[in-house]
Scaffold this active site. Structure first.
Site, PDB file in Angstrom:
ATOM      1  N   GLU A 100       0.827  -1.232   0.000  1.00  0.00           N
ATOM      2  CA  GLU A 100       0.000   0.000   0.000  1.00  0.00           C
ATOM      3  C   GLU A 100       0.851   1.268   0.000  1.00  0.00           C
ATOM      4  O   GLU A 100       0.648   2.159   0.842  1.00  0.00           O
ATOM      5  CB  GLU A 100      -0.949  -0.002   1.204  1.00  0.00           C
ATOM      6  CG  GLU A 100      -1.963  -1.120   1.148  1.00  0.00           C
ATOM      7  CD  GLU A 100      -3.040  -1.052   2.228  1.00  0.00           C
ATOM      8  OE1 GLU A 100      -2.909  -0.256   3.177  1.00  0.00           O
ATOM      9  OE2 GLU A 100      -4.018  -1.825   2.107  1.00  0.00           O
ATOM     10  N   TYR A 160     -11.709  -3.381   1.599  1.00  0.00           N
ATOM     11  CA  TYR A 160     -12.480  -3.774   2.786  1.00  0.00           C
ATOM     12  C   TYR A 160     -13.831  -3.068   2.738  1.00  0.00           C
ATOM     13  O   TYR A 160     -13.905  -1.917   2.327  1.00  0.00           O
ATOM     14  CB  TYR A 160     -11.752  -3.359   4.066  1.00  0.00           C
ATOM     15  CG  TYR A 160     -10.424  -4.069   4.267  1.00  0.00           C
ATOM     16  CD1 TYR A 160     -10.380  -5.346   4.802  1.00  0.00           C
ATOM     17  CD2 TYR A 160      -9.231  -3.457   3.908  1.00  0.00           C
ATOM     18  CE1 TYR A 160      -9.163  -6.008   4.981  1.00  0.00           C
ATOM     19  CE2 TYR A 160      -8.012  -4.111   4.079  1.00  0.00           C
ATOM     20  CZ  TYR A 160      -7.987  -5.382   4.618  1.00  0.00           C
ATOM     21  OH  TYR A 160      -6.805  -6.036   4.790  1.00  0.00           O
ATOM     22  N   GLU A 201      -5.625  -8.392  -0.375  1.00  0.00           N
ATOM     23  CA  GLU A 201      -6.342  -8.112   0.888  1.00  0.00           C
ATOM     24  C   GLU A 201      -7.794  -7.869   0.546  1.00  0.00           C
ATOM     25  O   GLU A 201      -8.114  -6.950  -0.210  1.00  0.00           O
ATOM     26  CB  GLU A 201      -5.767  -6.888   1.610  1.00  0.00           C
ATOM     27  CG  GLU A 201      -4.399  -7.117   2.199  1.00  0.00           C
ATOM     28  CD  GLU A 201      -3.925  -5.954   3.074  1.00  0.00           C
ATOM     29  OE1 GLU A 201      -4.749  -5.284   3.716  1.00  0.00           O
ATOM     30  OE2 GLU A 201      -2.697  -5.721   3.078  1.00  0.00           O
TER      31      GLU A 201
HETATM   32  O1  AHR Z   1      -5.082  -6.074   6.984  1.00  0.00           O
HETATM   33  C1  AHR Z   1      -4.953  -4.966   7.805  1.00  0.00           C
HETATM   34  C2  AHR Z   1      -4.243  -3.811   7.128  1.00  0.00           C
HETATM   35  O2  AHR Z   1      -5.055  -3.305   6.096  1.00  0.00           O
HETATM   36  C3  AHR Z   1      -2.952  -4.120   6.429  1.00  0.00           C
HETATM   37  O3  AHR Z   1      -1.865  -4.076   7.284  1.00  0.00           O
HETATM   38  C4  AHR Z   1      -2.840  -3.034   5.409  1.00  0.00           C
HETATM   39  O4  AHR Z   1      -2.139  -3.440   4.271  1.00  0.00           O
HETATM   40  C5  AHR Z   1      -4.271  -2.653   5.117  1.00  0.00           C
HETATM   41  O5  AHR Z   1      -4.472  -1.299   5.198  1.00  0.00           O
END
Ligand code: AHR
Length: 502
Positions: free
Chosen positions: A173, A244, A292
């Site tokens: 990131e 997310y 992720e």
């Molecule tokens: O998975 C948690 C965090 O989310 C990770 O460390 C990062 O890459 C992302 O922002």
């Protein structure tokens, strides 16, 4: 009852599913490592201190690859701290999460755990506070046979054979201002290019992942991918995506539609990769590593309290989201989306695996249980292998705040090498069951082997140590195939796996 229809054909192939589509992630963060995979002194710890109950659950899912050791953590990590005698490893402040890293578990220990978990390591190098030199050294340490400084150091540290790590992340990131060593797209592209080049000079068999933007809604998104790839396209193999989702307002229909965002995101990054490739007249195509993905919001408030009480503590209970039933439905929708993009998404990692935004939870000294999201992830990993098929799906739709025409019934299908067909189907309808009728005549005779159903009447229902099976799959009845037509009832708000065999 509402109705949806589906046509499947073995010739409507999207592409072969890379098993690494069902990868996961363990970061040195919270209780993922300490108290998660590793807890010496626990009644179920093995001779190396690894929790056998956790290992069993990981093997139950069938996790082909695990990204390690970060995450934000990796951008300040010195890999050398994590090898050699444990007693002389330094304790370091982890500026990413405000905790202290003891380095009791490092590269050798994690590789030993991965072997027991029947998984491969996907190793991230630090391109934040460090760069190409440290990156090529760790490849030499991990993968070079012997006869050089770092490979001999590995042997001296007890590991004769190389670890043979095949997949490497070039930082994490790096367009995020929260990242140690945050960079512009040009700076990162140059650093990634030099690191990739030198790492591959040490071991030409490795593949490397360049960091895409930290998220779809980053201001840098899009331009970042284009500009950094302009600098490193020739030397990298994959571009990463991270995403997310959360449902802080309790808007379930809107939340369950978030896989539409994911699909747009994937298609856009594919387009940018191909645009850069086109501009460079490159014959090589880059694929995606969605390394992720998950739901993450439940623990945000608690994390602030934990850090207020114990800044720089060790193995703090951070990011311990307790997942509910609707989270499992979204996880299913995400996996369906990955399967429908399996021609370009080759790696994906559910972030993370144990305790930290994870399908598997533990209590220090206590039990280990499966969260709701464990199930769609396990089903997809166990049954979603072989060829991804393109379903022609007609479903009633709905509109929500961010999306129009969201299909109430959503589906992906796979054809395994033994001729069995698996249909993954979601019903997003809050009230109504949907009768799904599938035209499967192209496969010849098929029988329904099982219909696995995940449903709960309460979208907020969770699993806990005391009630670990509250949200768990059951066998459903009634799915049938007659003259090549499948009929299956998808209950309102449900995740379904229909397994068909010749
Ligand atoms: O998975 C948690 C965090 O989310 C990770 O460390 C990062 O890459 C992302 O922002």
């Amino acid at each position: 009852m509402k109705k949806a229809t589906l046509i499947l054909d073995k010739d409507y192939a999207i592409g072969r599913i890379d098993p690494r589509l069902y990868g996961s992630f363990i970061e040195h963060l919270g209780r993922a490592v300490y108290g998660g995979i590793y807890e010496p002194g626990h009644p179920l710890a093995d001779e190396l201190g690894f929790r056998k109950d956790v290992l069993e659950k990981v093997r139950q899912i069938g996790v082909p690859v695990v990204r390690y050791p970060g995450g934000n953590f990796v951008s300040g990590f010195n890999w050398e701290d994590s090898v050699g005698p444990v007693s002389s490893r330094p304790k370091r402040l982890d500026l990413a999460w405000g905790t202290t890293e003891t380095n009791e578990v490092g590269l050798h220990e994690f590789a030993a755990w991965a072997e027991k978990a029947q998984t491969q390591v996907m190793y991230a190098v630090n391109l934040g506070t460090r760069g190409a030199d440290a990156a090529r050294n760790v490849v030499e340490y991990a993968n070079h046979k012997s006869g050089s400084y770092f490979s001999d150091l590995r042997i001296q540290n007890g590991r004769k054979d190389p670890f043979g790590i095949k997949l490497w992340c070039l930082g994490n990131e790096m367009d995020g201002p929260w990242q140690m060593g945050h960079k512009t797209a040009y700076e990162y592209g140059r650093a990634a290019n030099e690191a990739a080049k030198m790492m591959k000079w040490v071991d030409p068999s490795i593949e490397v992942v360049a960091c895409g933007s930290a998220a779809h809604d980053m201001p840098t998104y899009g331009a970042w991918e284009y500009e950094m790839l302009n600098e490193c396209y020739e030397n990298v193999d994959y571009v990463s995506l991270h995403r997310y989702y959360g449902n802080p307002t309790g808007d379930t229909p809107g939340f369950l539609a978030r896989s539409m965002d994911l699909d747009d995101f994937i298609k856009e990054v594919v387009a940018i990769c191909d645009a850069v490739g086109g501009r460079k007249h490159a014959r090589k195509k880059l694929n995606l590593s969605f390394d992720e993905w998950n739901v993450w919001y439940h623990s945000n408030a608690q994390d602030k309290e934990v850090l207020k009480a114990d800044k720089w503590g060790r193995a703090l209970p951070l990011l311990e989201d307790v997942y509910n039933f609707e989270d499992a439905l979204l996880a299913g929708a995400i996996l369906i989306t990955f399967l429908r993009n399996a021609d370009r998404v080759k790696v994906a990692c559910l972030a993370q695996l144990v305790n930290v935004i994870a399908p598997i939870m533990t209590r220090n000294g206590g039990g280990c249980w499966a969260q709701t999201i464990f199930y769609p992830y396990m089903h997809a990993s166990r049954y979603g292998r072989g060829m991804a098929l393109r379903p022609i799906l007609r479903s009633p739709v709905y509109d929500c705040k961010d999306y129009e025409n969201v299909p109430l019934a959503d589906a992906a299908a796979t054809l395994a090498d033994d001729g069995s067909v698996t249909l993954f189907a979601l019903n997003r309808d809050m009230k109504d069951d949907i009768l799904l009728e599938g035209d499967l005549r192209a496969f010849g005779p098929l029988k329904v082997k099982e219909h696995i159903l995940l449903h709960h009447d309460d979208v907020k229902a969770v699993n806990t140590e005391a009630d670990p099976k509250n949200v768990s799959p059951v066998q459903a009845n009634g799915a049938e195939i007659k003259d090549g037509t499948l009929s299956v009832r998808l209950p309102a708000l449900s995740w379904n796996v229909i397994r068909l065999v010749p």
